[in-house]
Design a protein around this motif. Structure first.
Motif, PDB file in Angstrom:
ATOM      1  N   UNK A  91      36.668  48.823  38.642  1.00 16.46           N
ATOM      2  CA  UNK A  91      35.243  48.619  38.888  1.00 16.46           C
ATOM      3  C   UNK A  91      35.009  47.565  39.963  1.00 16.46           C
ATOM      4  N   UNK A  92      35.804  46.495  39.940  1.00 20.21           N
ATOM      5  CA  UNK A  92      35.648  45.430  40.928  1.00 20.21           C
ATOM      6  C   UNK A  92      36.919  44.587  40.923  1.00 20.21           C
ATOM      7  N   UNK A  93      37.631  44.568  42.009  1.00 23.18           N
ATOM      8  CA  UNK A  93      38.908  43.846  42.034  1.00 23.18           C
ATOM      9  C   UNK A  93      38.744  42.325  41.965  1.00 23.18           C
ATOM     10  N   UNK A  94      37.506  41.831  42.137  1.00 27.31           N
ATOM     11  CA  UNK A  94      37.273  40.388  42.025  1.00 27.31           C
ATOM     12  C   UNK A  94      37.448  39.891  40.587  1.00 27.31           C
ATOM     13  N   UNK A  95      37.362  40.791  39.607  1.00 29.59           N
ATOM     14  CA  UNK A  95      37.563  40.390  38.214  1.00 29.59           C
ATOM     15  C   UNK A  95      38.937  39.747  38.017  1.00 29.59           C
TER      16      UNK A  95
END
Length: 405
Positions: free
Chosen positions: A339-343
Motif C-alpha cells: 500500500x505504501x513503502x514508507x510504512x
C-alpha cells in the motif's frame, strides 16, 4: 381459626377453678369477649412481604449518554446523546405488561412507550447483538440490516434458519419488511436526525428507540449500555450483574498494568489516501492505551474523535514507537508495504511489533472487535496489557488482537 398456642390458652382458662367459681358471670358473654380479643390478635399478625421495587442503584454509573429512572411506577430511560451535536433528548417509558391495566400515564410525556418484556425486536447495530445474547434475549431478534456483518454464531444460525430477516441497510431499511414483522420496538442507530424511514415507522405505531452506545468516550461507558437492553427484557438485575462483573474484571486488569515498570511508546492508525487517521487524546481508544499503562504518543491532543495527520508528521513523531496498534485493515507486513513503502520506515515495522484486530473475524467476515469489543472492554484491555507487558499475563491468549503476519 385461632393459632394453636392461642387456642390452648383459651381452653385452659375455661377449665380452671377460678373460672368455675365465677358462677354469676354469663359464660357466653365471657366467651364472646375472649373471642374478640383473640380475633384482634390474629389481625395484627405480620402480613406477607410485597416484593420490593427495583432499586434506584440499578441506574447508570459510567455511561454519560443515557439514564435509567426506576423511582416511579415503571422504568424510564432518557437518551441524552444519541448522535453528534444532538439538540433533543429522547425519553422512553417501559411498562410491564402485567401492570399495563393498572397504570395511567401522560402519553405526550414520552417519545415512545414500550410494554415489556418485548417479544419481537429489530436492532440496527452489531453492538446490540451481544447484549441480547448475554441476557438470553437473542431469540426475540427478528430482523437486522446487513446481516452479513453479524458474527455471533447463534445469531448466524438464526439467520440461516430465516428467523432473523435481512432488512437492507441502516440508512435505507426495508420498511415493508419491518411492517410485516411488526416488532415491539426498533433499536435505532443514527448519525443525525435525518432518517425518514424511522419517522415513517414511528407514524405507523412502531416504537423507535435510539441507542447511542457508540457515542460514549470511555470503555466502561460503552459497556454499560447493556443495561438499556436489561430494561427492554425486564432483566435489569441480570444486566447490572453482568456489567458489574465486566467492570470488576476491567478494574483488576487496569490495576495489574500499573505494576509494570516500563511504559512503552505506542503509535496507532494508518493512511487513508493521503491522510493518517489515529485516535485523539481524549477518545475511548486512547483511554484503553492509558489504562494499559502505555505511553500513547498523541495522548495530550484534544478531542474525542480522530486526528487527521500527514505521513510526514506521523513519521516524525512515531518513527521510533515501540508498538504500532490497529493499523487499519492491514493484517500482513506485505500488505502494508504494497500500500505504501514508507510504512517500512517505522521501527515497529522493522521490529515486527505491529498488532491488529482486523484479522479476528466472525464466520461472515464481520470484525469481532466492533461487535463484541464494546461490551467486553476487559478483554480488549487484557489483550493490550499482554502485548505491552507480557510478563504480567504470560499465559493469556489474546482475544481480539493478533500480530501482523
Amino acid at each position: 381459626m385461632f393459632p394453636h398456642k392461642q387456642k390452648s390458652i383459651l381452653f385452659g382458662m375455661l377449665k380452671s377453678p377460678i373460672f368455675e367459681a365465677m358462677n354469676k358471670i354469663n359464660l357466653r358473654t365471657v366467651f364472646i369477649a375472649l373471642t374478640v380479643v383473640l380475633l384482634s390478635s390474629c389481625k395484627n399478625e405480620k402480613k406477607p412481604e410485597v416484593a420490593p421495587p427495583l432499586r434506584a442503584d440499578l441506574g447508570v454509573e459510567n455511561a454519560v449518554g443515557f439514564t435509567i429512572d426506576n423511582t416511579g411506577a415503571f422504568p424510564v430511560i432518557k437518551v441524552t446523546n444519541p448522535w453528534p451535536n444532538a439538540e433533543k433528548e429522547f425519553v422512553y417509558a417501559f411498562i410491564p405488561k402485567d401492570k399495563l391495566a393498572q397504570i395511567t400515564y401522560p402519553k405526550d410525556a414520552y417519545d415512545a412507550v414500550v410494554t415489556t418484556p418485548i417479544e419481537n425486536i429489530i436492532v440496527t447495530s452489531t453492538t446490540h447483538v451481544p447484549a441480547l445474547e448475554v441476557l438470553g434475549g437473542l431469540e426475540k431478534l427478528s430482523g437486522f440490516p446487513d446481516t452479513k456483518y453479524i458474527s455471533s454464531m447463534p445469531a448466524r444460525q438464526m439467520i440461516a434458519n430465516g428467523r432473523i430477516k435481512e432488512l437492507g441497510n441502516n440508512e435505507n431499511l426495508n420498511t415493508e419488511m419491518v411492517l410485516e414483522i411488526q416488532p415491539d420496538a426498533i433499536i435505532g442507530f443514527a448519525i443525525n436526525n435525518q432518517n425518514t424511514n424511522y419517522e415513517l415507522l414511528q407514524k405507523s405505531g412502531i416504537p423507535v428507540l435510539f441507542n447511542g452506545d457508540w457515542m460514549e468516550q470511555t470503555p466502561l461507558g460503552k459497556a454499560e449500555w447493556l443495561k438499556f437492553f436489561g430494561v427492554l427484557l425486564n432483566k435489569q438485575k441480570m444486566a447490572d450483574s453482568v456489567f458489574q462483573t465486566i467492570k470488576t474484571s476491567y478494574t483488576k486488569v487496569k490495576a495489574l498494568a500499573q505494576k509494570a515498570t516500563h511504559r512503552p511508546t505506542v503509535l496507532s492508525g494508518s493512511l487513508y489516501k493521503d491522510v493518517w487517521y489515529l485516535p485523539a487524546g481524549e477518545s475511548w481508544a486512547a483511554q484503553f492505551l492509558k489504562d494499559a499503562n502505555a505511553q500513547y504518543l498523541w495522548s495530550e491532543t484534544k478531542g474525542t474523535g480522530s486526528l487527521s495527520l500527514s505521513l510526514e508528521t506521523t513519521l516524525e513523531k512515531g518513527k521510533n514507537a515501540d508498538f504500532w496498534i490497529s493499523p487499519g485493515q492491514f493484517t500482513t507486513y506485505s500488505e502494508l508495504t504494497s500500500a505504501n513503502d514508507h510504512y517500512a520506515q517505522f521501527s515497529a515495522f522493522s521490529n515486527r511489533s505491529i498488532h491488529t484486530f482486523a484479522a479476528t473475524k466472525g464466520p461472515a467476515d464481520g470484525l469481532l472487535y466492533y461487535e463484541l469489543g464494546p461490551q467486553r472492554p476487559d478483554l480488549i484491555l487484557k489483550d493490550l496489557v499482554h502485548i505491552f507487558h507480557p510478563e504480567l499475563l504470560p499465559e493469556y491468549v489474546p482475544y481480539f488482537f493478533q500480530p501482523l503476519r
